[in-house]
Design an enzyme around this catalytic site. Structure first.
Site, PDB file in Angstrom:
ATOM      1  N   LYS A 140       0.841  -1.204   0.000  1.00 22.80           N
ATOM      2  CA  LYS A 140       0.000   0.000   0.000  1.00 22.80           C
ATOM      3  C   LYS A 140       0.876   1.255   0.000  1.00 22.80           C
ATOM      4  O   LYS A 140       1.890   1.308   0.704  1.00 22.80           O
ATOM      5  CB  LYS A 140      -0.894  -0.025   1.254  1.00 22.80           C
ATOM      6  CG  LYS A 140      -1.909   1.104   1.343  1.00 22.80           C
ATOM      7  CD  LYS A 140      -2.739   0.968   2.623  1.00 22.80           C
ATOM      8  CE  LYS A 140      -3.835   2.006   2.716  1.00 22.80           C
ATOM      9  NZ  LYS A 140      -4.624   1.864   3.971  1.00 22.80           N
ATOM     10  N   SER A 150      -9.652   1.652   3.222  1.00 21.86           N
ATOM     11  CA  SER A 150      -8.816   2.442   2.331  1.00 21.86           C
ATOM     12  C   SER A 150      -7.771   1.630   1.568  1.00 21.86           C
ATOM     13  O   SER A 150      -7.223   2.119   0.587  1.00 21.86           O
ATOM     14  CB  SER A 150      -8.106   3.529   3.129  1.00 21.86           C
ATOM     15  OG  SER A 150      -7.184   2.957   4.036  1.00 21.86           O
ATOM     16  N   SER A 167      -9.707  -0.649   7.428  1.00 23.37           N
ATOM     17  CA  SER A 167      -9.148  -0.484   6.085  1.00 23.37           C
ATOM     18  C   SER A 167      -8.435  -1.698   5.508  1.00 23.37           C
ATOM     19  O   SER A 167      -8.050  -1.682   4.341  1.00 23.37           O
ATOM     20  CB  SER A 167      -8.197   0.711   6.053  1.00 23.37           C
ATOM     21  OG  SER A 167      -8.936   1.911   6.022  1.00 23.37           O
TER      22      SER A 167
END
Lengths: 95, 485
Positions: B79, B154, B178
């Site tokens: 990420k 997210s 997330s």
């Protein structure tokens, strides 16, 4: 509750955010509705409850005071928008 | 001929170790698939092809020398809120465009040392603030099961990459759901470790008392393999706990005899899609068939998690994001004086959701409101944590849905922040309490959209949730379904 436009401008000033008039109007409405929703926590009796800032059973964590090399200056400066003579070049701080 | 991108990490590792495939083969297969499919999914912000092949060659040399290591030569995706040395790290924000960190996050350093191969950096909501990955300043990521729908957020890029077989595993971060929510919406496995289990060094902070890094993969066992490498004490993060690190794969046994499972009545809420409730309840029945003892429990402050989270997390974010002012990194918009430059740079560099949360947090911390909002929220946080403490005195694991709905349509919730925040109503409390949780695929709705089963364990109880998730997963075939792309 409804935040006033002045409150929104005050928060933006504290947060150092330049906002357009449209953004101020939008955030005034949206923050008011989110804060209305958040009001429900006031129903809870917390008189004898201590706050939780961290869930961990640790507080101040100390390490040995031993010097060690930091990140190299050139590497750090590579990411600066403007650098000069091995330093960050910033805009005027004092007139 | 086996399709290399269909292999689990565990199976790929056996073939690598046996010399039947090379890491270069495996890495190239993923790079080819990314080149073919990521135009559609938009899961990656940066693909590091050259570096990946160089890392794969080094891994092959280590394999040839007979080195054994479960992640040696295995490609992974990270990420974009995790710092990667010399590789652009944007956090999905324009304010960090072009930023090349001088160091890597500890979790990634550990994976590098283990011989994992970085395929690239995945898309996310800006500074991890969001539930759909639509708040990225760069692109919209699509759900592999239906490209008109969001992957969740997210960490939506990491979840879509794993579910779409663009990577066999990935790292995400979880501040309020997330990792678990996108894993649920994309039909892969995602684990949020206990607060303090994985070092946050090199994770660009959103809400420091809630953030944790964790793994995504297609199976529970693969998640355990990644967790083994990223877990542990790090002197660079004073909130990482100095506790022994077990071999998490040792906990993976197939029956649930004697495991006490609690089902919180507050987690089956009004507004939940009936299919989600039905599928999750069927999964709980399956756990009974495997020997688990199931009982209803109560977590009475569950409905306070959302308002508490949306005071505490923005408050911490408003302080953490003060560092972005265009001087030391990222683009600068000069406006004459220093303060005007700060305001312009931040006003234009941050997107709408980030500005909304900075404003909310600044207000909650400001003079006259601190006691009523921030301090009050921290006190209610104590009560939320106590609910779980009490529950874990009578059960080993808590089972519930991750998200009240399956993946929603792109654009459907962007204009109503409160509606978007409600996507996380079943995942936020876990972060406030600092406990651990996992999402494991447990079925599909009538539109063939995946549903995740959320299993929660006490702080540092990762072995328990991995064991429970593994036993459930191995008795079903949901994890073997593949989206058509």
């Amino acid at each position: 509750m409804t935040l006033s436009l002045e409150q929104v401008e005050h928060i933006a000033e504290l947060a150092k955010l330049a906002l357009s008039d449209e953004e101020k109007a939008l955030y005034r409405e949206q923050l008011s509705s989110i804060l209305d929703y958040a009001e429900r926590i006031q129903q809870i009796d917390t008189d004898d409850i201590s706050p939780t800032a961290t869930v961990l059973p640790v507080h101040t964590v100390l390490r040995e005071d031993v010097s060690r090399p930091g990140a190299p200056r050139e590497k750090l400066l590579e990411n600066a928008a403007v650098q000069e003579d091995g330093m960050y070049r910033v805009d005027t701080i004092l007139e | 001929m086996i399709n290399l991108t269909d292999l689990t990490i565990k199976d790929a590792q056996s073939l690598l170790q046996a010399g039947e495939i090379t890491s270069v083969d495996l890495t190239q297969a993923y790079l080819d698939r990314i080149a073919g499919i990521d135009d559609t999914l938009q899961a990656f912000l940066t693909v590091t092809a050259d570096q990946a092949l160089a890392q794969a060659q080094q891994a092959d040399q280590r394999l040839a020398k007979g080195e054994h290591n479960p992640l040696l030569g295995v490609p992974l995706a990270y990420k974009d809120v995790l710092c990667t040395k010399g590789i652009q790290t944007t956090c999905g924000s324009k304010i960090l465009e072009g930023y090349r960190p001088p160091y890597s996050a500890r979790a990634i350093e550990n994976l590098d040392a283990a011989g994992a191969v970085m395929l690239g950096k995945t898309n996310c909501d800006e500074f991890a603030m969001g539930s759909s990955t639509e708040n990225s300043a760069y692109q919209v990521t699509h759900n592999p099961w239906d490209i008109e729908r969001v992957p969740g957020g997210s960490s939506g890029g990491s979840a879509a990459a794993v579910a779409g077989r663009l990577a066999p595993g990935a790292l995400g971060t979880d501040t309020g759901g997330s990792i678990r929510q996108p894993a649920s919406l994309c039909g892969c496995v995602g684990l949020k470790p206990s607060y303090g289990r994985v070092s946050r060094y090199g994770l660009v902070a959103y809400a420091s008392s809630l953030d944790q890094i964790g793994p995504f993969a297609r199976t529970v066992e693969d998640v355990a393999l990644i967790l083994n490498v990223i877990t542990g004490y790090d002197p660079q993060d004073s909130t990482s706990m100095n506790l022994p690190v077990p071999d998490y794969t040792a906990a993976l046994t197939p029956d649930l005899k004697g495991v006490r499972v609690g089902v919180p009545k507050e987690y089956f809420i009004e507004g939940m899609q009936p299919a989600v409730e039905k599928i999750v309840r069927a999964a709980i029945d399956q756990m009974v068939a495997l020997g688990a003892e199931v009982k209803e429990i109560s977590l009475p402050h569950t409905d306070m998690a959302l308002p508490v989270y949306y005071l505490i997390a923005p408050a911490e974010a408003s302080a953490n994001l003060a560092r972005f002012e265009g001087q030391r990194y990222g683009p600068r918009i000069s406006a004459g004086s220093m303060w005007d430059t700060y305001k312009q740079t931040r006003g234009e560099g941050f997107g709408p959701e980030v500005k909304r949360r900075i404003m909310l947090g600044t207000y909650a911390l400001s003079t006259g409101y601190y006691d009523a909002y921030y301090l009050k929220a921290q006190k209610v946080r104590t009560l939320i944590k106590q609910d779980y403490d009490r529950a874990f005195e009578e059960v080993d694991v808590i089972a519930c849905p991750v998200s009240p709905t399956t993946a929603f349509k792109i654009g459907e919730r962007v204009d109503d922040p409160l509606q978007m925040y409600l996507s996380d109503v079943l995942s936020l409390a876990v972060n406030l309490a600092g406990i651990c949780g996992i999402s494991v695929p447990c079925g599909f709705d009538a539109d063939d959209l995946p549903v995740g089963l959320q299993l929660l364990g006490p702080a540092f109880g990762e072995e328990t949730i991995l064991h429970t998730a593994y036993a459930y997963e191995q008795s079903t075939d949901w994890h073997t379904r593949v989206p058509e792309l």
